[in-house]
Design a protein around this motif. Structure first.
Motif, PDB file in Angstrom:
ATOM      1  N   HIS A 175       0.832  -1.198   0.000  1.00  0.00           N
ATOM      2  CA  HIS A 175       0.000   0.000   0.000  1.00  0.00           C
ATOM      3  C   HIS A 175       0.872   1.256   0.000  1.00  0.00           C
ATOM      4  CE1 HIS A 175      -3.500  -2.451   1.988  1.00  0.00           C
ATOM      5  NE2 HIS A 175      -3.140  -2.902   0.789  1.00  0.00           N
ATOM      6  N   LEU A 176       2.023   1.193   0.686  1.00  0.00           N
ATOM      7  CA  LEU A 176       2.936   2.343   0.681  1.00  0.00           C
ATOM      8  C   LEU A 176       3.523   2.561  -0.711  1.00  0.00           C
ATOM      9  CD1 LEU A 176       4.800   1.809   4.074  1.00  0.00           C
ATOM     10  CD2 LEU A 176       3.026   3.489   3.561  1.00  0.00           C
ATOM     11  N   THR A 177       3.775   1.467  -1.421  1.00  0.00           N
ATOM     12  CA  THR A 177       4.264   1.591  -2.802  1.00  0.00           C
ATOM     13  C   THR A 177       3.202   2.240  -3.683  1.00  0.00           C
ATOM     14  OG1 THR A 177       5.659  -0.372  -2.537  1.00  0.00           O
ATOM     15  CG2 THR A 177       5.156   0.314  -4.783  1.00  0.00           C
ATOM     16  N   ALA A 178       1.951   1.807  -3.481  1.00  0.00           N
ATOM     17  CA  ALA A 178       0.858   2.405  -4.247  1.00  0.00           C
ATOM     18  C   ALA A 178       0.699   3.886  -3.893  1.00  0.00           C
ATOM     19  CB  ALA A 178      -0.441   1.653  -3.964  1.00  0.00           C
TER      20      ALA A 178
ATOM     21  N   LYS B 176     -10.110   1.075  -8.665  1.00  0.00           N
ATOM     22  CA  LYS B 176     -10.831   0.642  -7.472  1.00  0.00           C
ATOM     23  C   LYS B 176      -9.872   0.086  -6.414  1.00  0.00           C
ATOM     24  CE  LYS B 176     -14.653  -2.350  -6.034  1.00  0.00           C
ATOM     25  NZ  LYS B 176     -15.690  -3.318  -6.490  1.00  0.00           N
ATOM     26  N   SER B 177      -8.905  -0.736  -6.846  1.00  0.00           N
ATOM     27  CA  SER B 177      -7.960  -1.321  -5.884  1.00  0.00           C
ATOM     28  C   SER B 177      -7.043  -0.261  -5.291  1.00  0.00           C
ATOM     29  CB  SER B 177      -7.138  -2.419  -6.567  1.00  0.00           C
ATOM     30  OG  SER B 177      -6.325  -1.881  -7.600  1.00  0.00           O
ATOM     31  N   ILE B 178      -6.657   0.738  -6.101  1.00  0.00           N
ATOM     32  CA  ILE B 178      -5.789   1.797  -5.595  1.00  0.00           C
ATOM     33  C   ILE B 178      -6.517   2.627  -4.541  1.00  0.00           C
ATOM     34  CG2 ILE B 178      -4.472   3.852  -6.199  1.00  0.00           C
ATOM     35  CD1 ILE B 178      -3.211   1.297  -7.177  1.00  0.00           C
ATOM     36  N   VAL B 179      -7.789   2.960  -4.838  1.00  0.00           N
ATOM     37  CA  VAL B 179      -8.577   3.724  -3.869  1.00  0.00           C
ATOM     38  C   VAL B 179      -8.708   2.957  -2.559  1.00  0.00           C
ATOM     39  CG1 VAL B 179     -10.880   4.654  -3.378  1.00  0.00           C
ATOM     40  CG2 VAL B 179      -9.850   5.013  -5.625  1.00  0.00           C
ATOM     41  N   ARG B 180      -8.932   1.654  -2.651  1.00  0.00           N
ATOM     42  CA  ARG B 180      -9.077   0.835  -1.448  1.00  0.00           C
ATOM     43  C   ARG B 180      -7.777   0.825  -0.633  1.00  0.00           C
ATOM     44  NH1 ARG B 180     -11.208  -3.105  -3.714  1.00  0.00           N
ATOM     45  NH2 ARG B 180      -9.364  -4.406  -4.059  1.00  0.00           N
ATOM     46  N   MET B 181      -6.642   0.761  -1.316  1.00  0.00           N
ATOM     47  CA  MET B 181      -5.350   0.802  -0.612  1.00  0.00           C
ATOM     48  C   MET B 181      -5.164   2.121   0.121  1.00  0.00           C
ATOM     49  SD  MET B 181      -2.696  -0.901  -3.351  1.00  0.00           S
ATOM     50  CE  MET B 181      -2.944  -2.541  -4.013  1.00  0.00           C
TER      51      MET B 181
ATOM     52  N   GLU C  67       3.052   5.981  -5.899  1.00  0.00           N
ATOM     53  CA  GLU C  67       2.601   6.136  -7.278  1.00  0.00           C
ATOM     54  C   GLU C  67       1.494   7.184  -7.369  1.00  0.00           C
ATOM     55  OE1 GLU C  67       3.633   4.821 -10.131  1.00  0.00           O
ATOM     56  OE2 GLU C  67       5.261   3.685  -9.199  1.00  0.00           O
ATOM     57  N   VAL C  68       0.559   7.133  -6.428  1.00  0.00           N
ATOM     58  CA  VAL C  68      -0.537   8.104  -6.431  1.00  0.00           C
ATOM     59  C   VAL C  68       0.004   9.510  -6.206  1.00  0.00           C
ATOM     60  CG1 VAL C  68      -2.645   8.837  -5.235  1.00  0.00           C
ATOM     61  CG2 VAL C  68      -2.229   6.411  -5.654  1.00  0.00           C
ATOM     62  N   TYR C  69       0.951   9.647  -5.282  1.00  0.00           N
ATOM     63  CA  TYR C  69       1.532  10.964  -4.994  1.00  0.00           C
ATOM     64  C   TYR C  69       2.189  11.549  -6.245  1.00  0.00           C
ATOM     65  CZ  TYR C  69       4.414  14.547  -2.764  1.00  0.00           C
ATOM     66  OH  TYR C  69       5.011  15.743  -2.421  1.00  0.00           O
ATOM     67  N   GLN C  70       2.890  10.713  -7.001  1.00  0.00           N
ATOM     68  CA  GLN C  70       3.609  11.206  -8.174  1.00  0.00           C
ATOM     69  C   GLN C  70       2.679  11.461  -9.360  1.00  0.00           C
ATOM     70  OE1 GLN C  70       6.440   7.955  -8.372  1.00  0.00           O
ATOM     71  NE2 GLN C  70       8.093   9.250  -7.571  1.00  0.00           N
ATOM     72  N   GLU C  71       1.667  10.606  -9.521  1.00  0.00           N
ATOM     73  CA  GLU C  71       0.767  10.728 -10.677  1.00  0.00           C
ATOM     74  C   GLU C  71      -0.382  11.703 -10.417  1.00  0.00           C
ATOM     75  OE1 GLU C  71       1.223   9.509 -13.599  1.00  0.00           O
ATOM     76  OE2 GLU C  71       2.958   8.256 -13.117  1.00  0.00           O
TER      77      GLU C  71
ATOM     78  N   GLY D 269      -2.438   3.298 -11.028  1.00  0.00           N
ATOM     79  CA  GLY D 269      -2.638   1.860 -11.171  1.00  0.00           C
ATOM     80  C   GLY D 269      -1.844   1.255 -12.295  1.00  0.00           C
ATOM     81  N   HIS D 270      -1.568   2.029 -13.357  1.00  0.00           N
ATOM     82  CA  HIS D 270      -0.794   1.495 -14.483  1.00  0.00           C
ATOM     83  C   HIS D 270       0.630   1.126 -14.058  1.00  0.00           C
ATOM     84  CE1 HIS D 270      -4.118   2.447 -16.977  1.00  0.00           C
ATOM     85  NE2 HIS D 270      -3.928   3.772 -17.015  1.00  0.00           N
ATOM     86  N   GLY D 271       1.195   1.913 -13.144  1.00  0.00           N
ATOM     87  CA  GLY D 271       2.583   1.669 -12.751  1.00  0.00           C
ATOM     88  C   GLY D 271       2.764   0.436 -11.891  1.00  0.00           C
TER      89      GLY D 271
END
Length: 305
Positions: free
Chosen positions: A24-27, A49-54, A30-34, A41-43
């Motif tokens: 989740h920290l890795t995700a 949906k899974s990214i939001v849940r994380m 990615e969210v912070y940068q994008e 989610g592409h990275g």
């Protein structure tokens, strides 16, 4: 509770670290940068949906809002998210260093720092032992110069893993085993032994080298001298490196080393009884390397190869 209160919340207590998933920290990074859930989610091969849940799981763990949506739909990181991203940069750098370190271990073997005094390092016995250690698979032997008086401190601090010399560790924290014998030879300053009119050898004085203030069993003093003069390690090394500073004709009973034949002569009439000094190998009993006890036993039994 409003958003601002949630952002201040984590400062009042520790986060629930047990519920944090490093994926989740890795995700989160990615969210912070994008600045977009779908693009993030592409990275990492995930969907929106899974990214939001994380991110929701992380917000529950930290009790803090990470992102809010801006006017154009982009994600705006909170003050806590800014701080978290900066902290994770250092964590990632440490993780990459550890990964490279483990990769180096698998490729080259674990580094084994072998320490000794400069005088012991010059001996043929140490050179032979060190070459054998270098030829072993799974370890990479490196030499570390350590004064014998500092051997205990070097082992405890991790400056060296094995110490080879006449020093032996005292107390239960060290393990010490015999590693062999340092052979002594009789050397004379000068290309050859000269003689006076009566045919007697001309010597200025007779010295014996002490290793860590320890002397071997001494033979009779040659050349009519009353007693051996003790020569410390540092003076012995200085004369080896600066033979012009040593008076010609001086006899030295010292460890067998490689000498410069232009300045030194190995006396052929060696003592009848071989002279030697016991070498020890020591390591810290609680050392992290689990293979050290078995390795030291091989050194003691001379079964390295």
């Amino acid at each position: 509770m409003n958003d601002s209160a949630k952002q201040i919340g984590p400062l009042a207590g520790d986060p629930k670290l047990d519920s944090i998933d490093f994926r989740h920290l890795t995700a989160f990074q990615e969210v912070y940068q994008e600045k977009n859930y779908a693009s993030a989610g592409h990275g990492i091969f995930g969907n929106r949906k899974s990214i939001v849940r994380m991110m929701q799981n992380l917000e529950r763990s930290f009790d803090c809002i990470l992102f809010t949506e801006g006017l154009r739909g982009e994600l705006v990181p909170s003050a806590f998210a800014e701080r978290l991203f900066n902290d994770l940069r250092f964590l990632n750098a440490a993780r990459h260093r550890m990964k490279d370190h483990i990769g180096g271990i698998h490729e080259n073997g674990r580094v084994l720092h072998v320490g000794s005094s400069a005088a012991v390092f010059r001996t043929l016995e140490f050179r032979t032992l060190f070459r054998q250690l270098q030829s072993l698979d799974g370890i990479r032997a490196c030499y570390t110069p350590i004064d014998s008086a500092d051997a205990g401190k070097a082992l405890v601090s991790g400056h060296c893993d094995l110490f080879v010399g006449c020093w032996s560790g005292k107390g239960s924290r060290f393990v010490t085993r015999e590693a062999g014998e340092v052979s002594y030879r009789l050397y004379q300053r000068g290309a050859k032994i000269t003689a006076n009119e009566t045919g007697e050898n001309i010597t200025v004085k007779a010295c014996v080298v002490s290793l860590y203030n320890k002397l071997p069993v001494l033979p009779p003093v040659p050349g009519g001298h009353r007693s051996w003069e003790t020569l410390g390690e540092s003076q012995w090394l200085y004369w080896l490196n600066h033979p012009e500073e040593c008076l010609e004709g001086t006899l030295i009973l010292g460890p067998e080393v490689q000498i410069d034949p232009e300045w030194w002569h190995a006396v052929e009439s060696q003592p009848v009884t071989p002279v030697s000094q016991t070498l020890h190998v020591s390591f810290l009993r609680q050392h992290a390397y689990e293979f050290l006890p078995a390795l030291v036993e091989k050194i003691r039994n001379k079964t390295l190869l």
